[in-house]
Structures are given as C-alpha cells and as structure tokens.
Write a protein that holds these residues in place. Sequence first.
Motif, PDB file in Angstrom:
ATOM      1  N   LEU A  64       0.826  -1.201   0.000  1.00 49.51           N
ATOM      2  CA  LEU A  64       0.000   0.000   0.000  1.00 49.51           C
ATOM      3  C   LEU A  64       0.866   1.258   0.000  1.00 49.51           C
ATOM      4  N   GLU A  65       0.257   2.392  -0.291  1.00 54.56           N
ATOM      5  CA  GLU A  65       0.963   3.682  -0.279  1.00 54.56           C
ATOM      6  C   GLU A  65       1.587   3.950   1.089  1.00 54.56           C
ATOM      7  N   SER A  66       0.952   3.456   2.157  1.00 55.33           N
ATOM      8  CA  SER A  66       1.474   3.668   3.515  1.00 55.33           C
ATOM      9  C   SER A  66       2.698   2.813   3.808  1.00 55.33           C
ATOM     10  N   GLY A  67       3.018   1.851   2.923  1.00 59.29           N
ATOM     11  CA  GLY A  67       4.167   0.974   3.124  1.00 59.29           C
ATOM     12  C   GLY A  67       3.779  -0.384   3.675  1.00 59.29           C
ATOM     13  N   GLU A  68       2.535  -0.554   4.094  1.00 55.22           N
ATOM     14  CA  GLU A  68       2.073  -1.823   4.641  1.00 55.22           C
ATOM     15  C   GLU A  68       1.975  -2.873   3.530  1.00 55.22           C
ATOM     16  N   SER A  69       2.423  -4.096   3.822  1.00 59.92           N
ATOM     17  CA  SER A  69       2.353  -5.193   2.854  1.00 59.92           C
ATOM     18  C   SER A  69       1.262  -6.166   3.282  1.00 59.92           C
ATOM     19  N   LEU A  70       0.432  -6.552   2.339  1.00 61.61           N
ATOM     20  CA  LEU A  70      -0.640  -7.508   2.592  1.00 61.61           C
ATOM     21  C   LEU A  70      -0.442  -8.700   1.673  1.00 61.61           C
ATOM     22  N   ARG A  71      -0.569  -9.906   2.235  1.00 64.19           N
ATOM     23  CA  ARG A  71      -0.393 -11.125   1.444  1.00 64.19           C
ATOM     24  C   ARG A  71      -1.720 -11.838   1.303  1.00 64.19           C
TER      25      ARG A  71
ATOM     26  N   LYS B 284       0.310   0.833  -3.886  1.00 63.31           N
ATOM     27  CA  LYS B 284       1.556   1.355  -4.459  1.00 63.31           C
ATOM     28  C   LYS B 284       2.026   0.434  -5.576  1.00 63.31           C
ATOM     29  N   TYR B 285       2.133  -0.870  -5.296  1.00 64.51           N
ATOM     30  CA  TYR B 285       2.461  -1.860  -6.319  1.00 64.51           C
ATOM     31  C   TYR B 285       2.064  -3.241  -5.829  1.00 64.51           C
ATOM     32  N   VAL B 286       2.065  -4.199  -6.754  1.00 60.50           N
ATOM     33  CA  VAL B 286       1.675  -5.577  -6.486  1.00 60.50           C
ATOM     34  C   VAL B 286       2.735  -6.480  -7.111  1.00 60.50           C
TER      35      VAL B 286
END
Length: 112
Positions: free
Chosen positions: A61-68, A97-99
């Motif tokens: 995410l834009e906040s830097g959090e990564s979700l799996r 942000k990116y995937v």
Amino acid sequence: MVNRRMFRPAFADVKEPSSPRQSQHNGPAPSKKPAPPEVTHAENFYWVKQMQSRTPMVVVLESGESLRGIIEWYDRDCIKLTRQGAPNLLLFKRVIKYVHKDGEESAQGGDE
C-alpha cells in the motif's frame, strides 16, 4: 532494327503528382505509424491470470504496509484480497503502491 530501351521515370518523379491530392484533405496528413490504443486491457489480463492461477500475491500500500493473499476478484476501482488466517479485504486500487507475486521480494529489491 534499332535496339531501344524503355524509359522509366525516377521514383521521385512518379510520387510528385500524388501531393496535390493530399492537399485536398482538410485534416493533417496521415502519419506513418498509427497512434497507440488508449486501452490495451493489459491490467485486466494480469488480474485474470493471477486469479485463475490463484497466485499468492503481495500488495504494498501507499502507507508501506504489505498484505499477502490471493486475488479473488477485481473491478475498475477495487480488488478483493483473500487471506489465510485473516479477514478478506476489499482494497481500493488508488491506495495500492504496487503488487507482485509472493516470494519475489529479492527480485524487486524489496524493503521487507
């Protein structure tokens, strides 16, 4: 009998008469290469491919959090991320942000 050769005009001489026809058009002269299409459907192809193969993905995410999780479905504005042992999420694309595929952190130069 005299040996005669056929006279052929140079290519530039032949091309010149076509220029008055082009001046009759009201718009700009046609370009050699057509403009690229506005919609390539590449994003749709990517989402469908990941959904069908049930590829484990990481959404940063834009906040830097990564979700799996696994992408279950998508539309124009959102994706649904199905996660193991955690609630499923509906994510707006504008906060992504990116995937990338899970396990490709080293190829991405990941910050994790």
